[in-house]
Design a protein around this motif. Structure first.
Motif, mmCIF file in Angstrom:
data_model
loop_
_atom_site.group_PDB
_atom_site.id
_atom_site.type_symbol
_atom_site.label_atom_id
_atom_site.label_comp_id
_atom_site.label_asym_id
_atom_site.label_seq_id
_atom_site.Cartn_x
_atom_site.Cartn_y
_atom_site.Cartn_z
ATOM 1 N N LEU A 31 0.744 -0.920 0.274
ATOM 2 C CA LEU A 31 -0.176 0.103 0.306
ATOM 3 C C LEU A 31 1.255 1.429 -0.187
ATOM 4 O O LEU A 31 1.057 2.555 -1.031
ATOM 5 C CB LEU A 31 -0.804 -0.243 1.409
ATOM 6 C CG LEU A 31 -2.265 -0.656 0.902
ATOM 7 C CD1 LEU A 31 -3.308 -0.460 2.557
ATOM 8 C CD2 LEU A 31 -3.080 -0.130 -0.141
ATOM 9 N N LEU A 47 -7.533 0.800 -3.315
ATOM 10 C CA LEU A 47 -6.704 1.274 -1.596
ATOM 11 C C LEU A 47 -8.080 0.626 -0.624
ATOM 12 O O LEU A 47 -8.024 0.264 0.514
ATOM 13 C CB LEU A 47 -5.745 1.431 -2.258
ATOM 14 C CG LEU A 47 -5.120 1.492 -2.788
ATOM 15 C CD1 LEU A 47 -3.527 2.456 -2.517
ATOM 16 C CD2 LEU A 47 -3.826 0.580 -3.770
ATOM 17 N N CYS A 69 -4.626 -6.247 5.355
ATOM 18 C CA CYS A 69 -3.533 -6.422 3.925
ATOM 19 C C CYS A 69 -3.946 -7.957 4.094
ATOM 20 O O CYS A 69 -3.856 -8.940 2.672
ATOM 21 C CB CYS A 69 -2.440 -5.898 4.477
ATOM 22 S SG CYS A 69 -3.049 -3.753 3.969
ATOM 23 N N LEU A 107 -4.260 -7.273 -2.459
ATOM 24 C CA LEU A 107 -4.990 -5.960 -3.838
ATOM 25 C C LEU A 107 -4.657 -6.517 -5.170
ATOM 26 O O LEU A 107 -4.163 -7.382 -5.115
ATOM 27 C CB LEU A 107 -3.570 -5.577 -3.620
ATOM 28 C CG LEU A 107 -3.242 -4.130 -2.782
ATOM 29 C CD1 LEU A 107 -2.951 -2.985 -1.872
ATOM 30 C CD2 LEU A 107 -4.927 -3.555 -2.379
#
Lengths: 124, 89, 171
Positions: A4, A112, C104, C109
């Motif tokens: 990220l 995100l 995460c 992603l």
């Protein structure tokens, strides 16, 4: 999470004059932030960033619907804040940088936000 | 307030093959758009014109053309205003 | 219709049987779940409308008006940001950080492909050596941008009416 940060750091290099990208909750507490050393420290504090929440509440009463973005231009900097409640995306850039380009970065940050919203969701 | 600009944009669109046009100010904010182009491309158009101008800063603003098989996008800056015209080729 | 009927229906056998049917109450009072909640039958409601307490009605109406005005008024002085204590701020940051790590780890992603702009062109040298922009296009963009710049220079605010007016109460 490192991924990220890497994506956000890439965004910083895309726009000349963009000093800092912060994604915070409504009170200004940062969930993730990337800065360059040119970023003004005071503007990254929660006491400054939290004014956005109050401003959009009052701004929504102007009869134009809910406020999506707030752009503030100062003599040396510009602050662009985007409403993605419960999150707020804040960009701090030099006053000469391309505002439209920064606004265009929103679509890179949207994917995100899924993870980031999860991080904020339970506490609110 | 923007009657003149509206007229200029309608003028541009009357040219054969032109599908849309966008005008952007020095900060990348959209001043006017006609046709299929969205106002969201305003920021990028301004950024492209700025970056291309850095190649030869002492010369007049360059004209940038993006082309694919069917369409072309022509961008130029004049002073503080950047314009982009989309047309079919 | 079935929903209205079950709302106004008296407490019946259905509750004891425990199975929902068209007479089951849809709303349960969270404060007091006791049996002495007045159950209104639709006929009773119409007949007894005169005896409803008028004072509390008026009061609640006034409160509602006050509430509506307060939400509509733009009060700049109401920026009483409850400043977070240092420890709360640090605490929250730590919380977010750990939650983010967890999130995460679970959600990957979407992979961003490296952009290669000329990937779909088989013979770039053919394109690069071909004729560049036509004279017409160059003229088109030049005149368009020049005219637009002139037009934009003429943009000015037309003053139609005052933005700030005195709040005058007629005598």
């Amino acid at each position: 999470m490192e991924e990220l940060r890497k994506i956000l750091l890439e965004l910083l290099s895309k726009v000349p004059g963009l000093y800092c990208v912060l994604i915070t909750d409504r009170d200004g507490v940062p969930v993730i932030k990337v800065l360059t050393d040119k970023a003004p420290d005071l503007a990254t504090r929660p006491s400054f960033l939290s004014t956005f929440g109050l401003a959009i509440d009052q701004g929504s009463k102007l009869g134009l619907g809910k406020a999506k973005t707030l752009i503030c231009t100062y003599s040396q900097y510009q602050i662009i804040q985007i409403n993605k409640l419960p999150l707020i995306i804040s960009f701090i850039a030099s006053d000469t940088s391309n505002t439209g380009h920064i606004l265009g970065l929103e679509k890179y940050i949207d994917p995100l936000l899924v993870n980031l919203t999860v991080a904020v969701a339970d506490t609110q | 307030m923007e009657k003149h600009l509206d007229r200029v944009m309608d003028d541009v669109l009357s040219n054969p093959g032109v599908t849309s046009c966008v005008f952007v100010d020095h900060q990348g904010l959209c001043l006017g758009a006609r046709g299929k182009a969205s106002t969201e491309c305003a920021g990028i158009i301004g950024a492209i014109a700025d970056q291309a101008a850095k190649l030869e800063p002492q010369h007049k603003s360059p004209i940038i053309v993006f082309e694919n098989d069917t369409r072309a996008c022509i961008i130029q800056r004049n002073g503080t205003i950047t314009g982009a015209i989309f047309k079919n080729i | 219709m079935g929903c209205c009927y079950s709302f106004f229906c008296k407490d019946g056998d259905s509750q004891q049987r425990g199975e929902p049917n068209e007479r089951t109450h849809l709303l349960v009072d969270p404060v007091s779940n006791s049996a002495n909640i007045p159950q209104y039958n639709s006929e009773d409601f119409l007949n007894n409308s005169n005896t409803l307490p008028k004072k509390t009605d008026e009061q609640s109406a006034l409160n509602r008006i006050l509430q509506e005005t307060a939400t509509n008024v733009i009060d700049v002085a109401a920026l009483d940001s409850h400043n977070l204590q240092q420890h709360e701020y640090v605490e929250r940051m730590r919380q977010y950080s750990s939650k983010l790590q967890q999130a995460c780890a679970t959600n990957k992603l979407p992979v961003r492909h490296k952009l290669c702009v000329l990937q779909d062109i088989p013979a770039p040298e053919k394109i690069l050596s071909s004729e560049s922009v036509s004279e017409d296009d160059l003229n088109l963009i030049s005149t368009a941008v020049t005219k637009a710049a002139a037009a934009i220079g003429e943009i000015k605010v037309e003053h139609k009416e005052d933005m700030v007016v005195l709040f005058r109460v007629p005598d």
